[in-house]
Design a protein around this motif. Sequence first.
Motif, PDB file in Angstrom:
ATOM      1  N   MET A   1       0.846  -1.201   0.000  1.00 34.59           N
ATOM      2  CA  MET A   1       0.000   0.000   0.000  1.00 34.59           C
ATOM      3  C   MET A   1       0.884   1.254   0.000  1.00 34.59           C
ATOM      4  SD  MET A   1      -3.052   1.222   0.056  1.00 34.59           S
ATOM      5  CE  MET A   1      -4.044  -0.209   0.467  1.00 34.59           C
ATOM      6  N   ALA A   2       0.656   2.164  -0.942  1.00 28.36           N
ATOM      7  CA  ALA A   2       1.475   3.388  -1.026  1.00 28.36           C
ATOM      8  C   ALA A   2       1.170   4.324   0.138  1.00 28.36           C
ATOM      9  CB  ALA A   2       1.199   4.096  -2.350  1.00 28.36           C
ATOM     10  N   VAL A   3       2.170   5.093   0.522  1.00 31.13           N
ATOM     11  CA  VAL A   3       1.978   6.071   1.593  1.00 31.13           C
ATOM     12  C   VAL A   3       2.542   7.416   1.157  1.00 31.13           C
ATOM     13  CG1 VAL A   3       1.989   4.440   3.527  1.00 31.13           C
ATOM     14  CG2 VAL A   3       4.141   5.400   2.729  1.00 31.13           C
TER      15      VAL A   3
ATOM     16  N   TRP B   1       5.641   7.059  -1.356  1.00 31.48           N
ATOM     17  CA  TRP B   1       6.407   5.824  -1.219  1.00 31.48           C
ATOM     18  C   TRP B   1       5.540   4.626  -1.602  1.00 31.48           C
ATOM     19  CZ3 TRP B   1      11.433   6.408  -0.058  1.00 31.48           C
ATOM     20  CH2 TRP B   1      11.817   7.620   0.516  1.00 31.48           C
ATOM     21  N   GLU B   2       6.200   3.592  -2.081  1.00 34.11           N
ATOM     22  CA  GLU B   2       5.450   2.361  -2.393  1.00 34.11           C
ATOM     23  C   GLU B   2       4.935   1.704  -1.127  1.00 34.11           C
ATOM     24  OE1 GLU B   2       7.964  -0.106  -4.785  1.00 34.11           O
ATOM     25  OE2 GLU B   2       7.836   1.231  -6.507  1.00 34.11           O
TER      26      GLU B   2
ATOM     27  N   PRO C   1      12.308  18.346  11.768  1.00 35.94           N
ATOM     28  CA  PRO C   1      11.063  18.398  10.989  1.00 35.94           C
ATOM     29  C   PRO C   1       9.946  17.630  11.683  1.00 35.94           C
ATOM     30  CG  PRO C   1      12.553  16.771  10.052  1.00 35.94           C
ATOM     31  CD  PRO C   1      13.230  17.321  11.259  1.00 35.94           C
ATOM     32  N   SER C   2       8.716  17.950  11.319  1.00 29.00           N
ATOM     33  CA  SER C   2       7.580  17.148  11.818  1.00 29.00           C
ATOM     34  C   SER C   2       7.041  16.334  10.643  1.00 29.00           C
ATOM     35  CB  SER C   2       6.488  18.069  12.375  1.00 29.00           C
ATOM     36  OG  SER C   2       5.926  18.835  11.340  1.00 29.00           O
ATOM     37  N   PHE C   3       6.768  15.058  10.892  1.00 28.12           N
ATOM     38  CA  PHE C   3       6.305  14.135   9.860  1.00 28.12           C
ATOM     39  C   PHE C   3       4.846  13.772  10.071  1.00 28.12           C
ATOM     40  CE2 PHE C   3      10.826  13.074   9.585  1.00 28.12           C
ATOM     41  CZ  PHE C   3      10.983  12.957   8.218  1.00 28.12           C
ATOM     42  N   THR C   4       4.125  13.638   8.990  1.00 28.15           N
ATOM     43  CA  THR C   4       2.807  13.011   9.049  1.00 28.15           C
ATOM     44  C   THR C   4       2.732  12.032   7.879  1.00 28.15           C
ATOM     45  OG1 THR C   4       1.951  15.162   9.733  1.00 28.15           O
ATOM     46  CG2 THR C   4       0.330  13.459   9.278  1.00 28.15           C
ATOM     47  N   GLY C   5       2.250  10.830   8.150  1.00 27.89           N
ATOM     48  CA  GLY C   5       2.134   9.825   7.083  1.00 27.89           C
ATOM     49  C   GLY C   5       0.669   9.555   6.762  1.00 27.89           C
ATOM     50  N   TYR C   6       0.360   9.378   5.494  1.00 29.48           N
ATOM     51  CA  TYR C   6      -1.017   9.102   5.067  1.00 29.48           C
ATOM     52  C   TYR C   6      -1.038   7.868   4.166  1.00 29.48           C
ATOM     53  CZ  TYR C   6      -1.752  13.950   6.480  1.00 29.48           C
ATOM     54  OH  TYR C   6      -1.801  15.120   7.185  1.00 29.48           O
TER      55      TYR C   6
END
Lengths: 76, 237
Positions: free
Chosen positions: B1-3, B55-56, B82-87
């Motif tokens: 699943m891509a993110v 990303w894959e 940095p601040s990260f958020t992933g979806y």
Amino acid sequence: MFALPPPRHMPCDSCGESLRAETAAQHVCDDERRHRYDLFPVRHEVELFENELSAWLDSPTGRFEQYDAERRRRPR
Amino acid sequence: MAVLSVMSIQGNPDELLARMEATLDPVAARKAPQYGGISSTVVRTDDGIKILNLWETEEGRHRMADDPDVQDAIRASGFPEPSFTGYEVLTIRSGAEGAKAIERRIADEVWTKGKLDLIEELIAPEFVGTSPTDGEFHGPDGFRQLVERYHSAFSGVEMRIERLVAEGDWVATNWTARGTHTGELMGIAPTSREATVTGMQFSRVRDGKLVESHGLFDALGMLQQLGAVPAGAPAHA
């Protein structure tokens, strides 16, 4: 004399299957495919013969010959 | 699943971008493909920049972040934390991917499965196709006649796509087709020989349909395989 390079694939001379040059030496013909390939040049004659045979088998003579052959095939 | 990961960095956007190009980009360009990086986009915000990386897989994203060379590059950039958020990505639509999908459908469904009714859906009315072997053909009808010509000459046609490269609305396709010569072709009586040919074409897509296509295929190799042109030693005897 200009010589054309051989293509990467060539059909087998015996069965017509497309063979990659690198692996052609390991090829073994499939019997059914070779049979079909052998019959292909005479397919029109085969079709004509089958049509004529069907028509004859449907004729009074053909029906009698089928009846007679079946009668003689049965054990007495 | 891509993110999709979204990284926010505060500061002057132009300075941040210049520093990123000098320190992070060379490492990212080398490393991202190894970890399944699909694309990277940098946008300007009111207080800095956001970096949107596709990303894959989630795992690939984390492996990239843990790579020592990447960590060194982040340190060298001097970026604030940095601040990260992933979806999770549900769908991706891009012109290039759409163009590839159309070429795949033409190969799989039209050429291989013989679904000629799909031609109206995939070929635009203004379509123009060219090839040295088949000349110029126009619209869905011209394309259908081309497919029918080869389907009547070859049974069991299979077209496999070897490579697809797309940019913008253009797509380049490298294909291999195979079929058994059971019908007349270019005046050559059927031979029952199986032929395998490769070809390539450049096609342009607009509104989900092909509007032009310019292709070449190994016509000489096909004629050699059909015995119409001499071809040196046979492959098997």
